[in-house]
Design a protein around this motif. Structure first.
Motif, PDB file in Angstrom:
ATOM      1  N   ALA A  11      44.998  43.632  38.610  1.00 55.58           N
ATOM      2  CA  ALA A  11      43.613  43.542  38.132  1.00 55.58           C
ATOM      3  C   ALA A  11      43.315  42.154  37.585  1.00 55.58           C
ATOM      4  O   ALA A  11      42.224  41.609  37.792  1.00 55.58           O
ATOM      5  N   LEU A  12      44.297  41.563  36.880  1.00 50.88           N
ATOM      6  CA  LEU A  12      44.111  40.240  36.295  1.00 50.88           C
ATOM      7  C   LEU A  12      43.913  39.194  37.386  1.00 50.88           C
ATOM      8  O   LEU A  12      43.049  38.319  37.278  1.00 50.88           O
ATOM      9  N   ARG A  14      42.829  39.697  40.435  1.00 47.14           N
ATOM     10  CA  ARG A  14      41.529  39.937  41.066  1.00 47.14           C
ATOM     11  C   ARG A  14      40.415  39.341  40.217  1.00 47.14           C
ATOM     12  O   ARG A  14      39.467  38.736  40.740  1.00 47.14           O
ATOM     13  N   ASP A  15      40.520  39.505  38.900  1.00 52.27           N
ATOM     14  CA  ASP A  15      39.518  38.947  37.994  1.00 52.27           C
ATOM     15  C   ASP A  15      39.454  37.430  38.092  1.00 52.27           C
ATOM     16  O   ASP A  15      38.387  36.829  37.925  1.00 52.27           O
ATOM     17  N   GLU A  16      40.594  36.788  38.346  1.00 52.90           N
ATOM     18  CA  GLU A  16      40.619  35.327  38.478  1.00 52.90           C
ATOM     19  C   GLU A  16      39.751  34.884  39.653  1.00 52.90           C
ATOM     20  O   GLU A  16      39.029  33.888  39.568  1.00 52.90           O
ATOM     21  N   ILE A  18      37.207  36.600  40.879  1.00 51.73           N
ATOM     22  CA  ILE A  18      35.817  36.907  40.526  1.00 51.73           C
ATOM     23  C   ILE A  18      35.250  35.831  39.601  1.00 51.73           C
ATOM     24  O   ILE A  18      34.127  35.351  39.793  1.00 51.73           O
ATOM     25  N   GLU A  19      36.025  35.440  38.591  1.00 46.79           N
ATOM     26  CA  GLU A  19      35.567  34.414  37.652  1.00 46.79           C
ATOM     27  C   GLU A  19      35.373  33.072  38.342  1.00 46.79           C
ATOM     28  O   GLU A  19      34.392  32.360  38.078  1.00 46.79           O
ATOM     29  N   ARG A  66      30.650  43.487  38.499  1.00 43.78           N
ATOM     30  CA  ARG A  66      31.160  43.233  37.155  1.00 43.78           C
ATOM     31  C   ARG A  66      30.021  42.954  36.177  1.00 43.78           C
ATOM     32  O   ARG A  66      30.084  43.333  35.002  1.00 43.78           O
TER      33      ARG A  66
END
Length: 241
Positions: A11-12, A14-16, A18-19, A66
């Motif tokens: 998840a972390l 994937r968030d990278e 997205i950010e 998000r």
């Protein structure tokens, strides 16, 4: 032996992506950055990107998704506040959404340039279905309270919540289209105001609220988004007026 995937690490990572995608949209614009630009920003391979997303459009959908998640978390605090009346909660819902959008105005301006394009019609529809699923319980709770308080006069609050939400989402879609037309100089500020007043009157009638009982969008928010449009100078560049 199959490799074990750590859900938190997955998840972390994937968030990278997205950010990084959100940053590139804001600084360069969606059309101006490539997957390679994104990979360079994150420090990852194409295989890693396609492990999480099927395309650049898939990344865009995740970014918007998000945003919705963050908004719903904030709005939930208003819905669950036992000290507020139903009307206060509904006004708080509109105010918080407007505040969130104002705080991310530069990013949303870039996003709108591509979001309403034909290429993203399927993504918009999928997001709309998710919004209905997430937001309907919030609105149903507010409507049930309003009926109990006597401020809303309608039957079957749970079913009507979906109808009310459909009108609210349509208002949001119309706002995006109005913004693009206003930026193109096709309509004036008074036309924008009348459009929002029409949606507000429709929502009041749907809920059974007396005329003027709702405040869909305040003057400062309306002017923040619609009061200025770019004009073409003699050098061919754009400036605001």
């Amino acid at each position: 032996m199959a490799r074990t995937i750590n859900p938190a690490t997955h998840a972390l990572r994937r968030d990278e992506f997205i950010e990084a995608g959100a940053r590139l949209i804001q600084t360069r614009g969606y059309e101006q950055f490539s997957i390679d630009d994104l990979l360079a920003d994150v420090g990852a391979s194409k295989g890693a990107f396609y492990h999480y997303f099927d395309s650049k459009v898939g990344l865009l959908a995740a970014i918007v998704d998000r945003l919705v998640d963050s908004a719903m978390a904030v709005v939930g605090s208003v819905v669950d506040d036992d000290q507020l009346t139903a009307l206060q909660k509904l006004h708080g819902y509109f105010r918080m959404i407007a505040s969130i959008k104002a705080g991310q105005r530069d990013f949303l301006l870039q996003l709108m340039k591509v979001w309403y394009g034909d290429d993203n019609a399927i993504v918009r529809q999928k997001l709309r279905r998710e919004q209905i699923k997430r937001v309907t319980p919030h609105l149903a709770k507010i409507i049930r309270q309003g009926v109990a308080e006597g401020s809303f006069t309608l039957s079957d609050p749970d079913q009507m919540a979906r109808v009310v939400l459909a009108l609210i989402l349509d208002t949001g879609d119309e706002a995006g289209e109005l913004f693009m037309r206003r930026q193109a100089g096709e309509i004036d500020f008074a036309t924008v105001r009348r459009s929002f007043e029409t949606y507000q009157h429709a929502l009041e009638r749907l809920l059974g609220v007396k005329p003027g009982g709702l405040d869909l969008i305040d003057e400062s928010t309306l002017r923040l988004w619609f009061d200025h449009i770019p004009t073409v100078t003699h050098k061919g560049t754009k400036e605001s007026k």
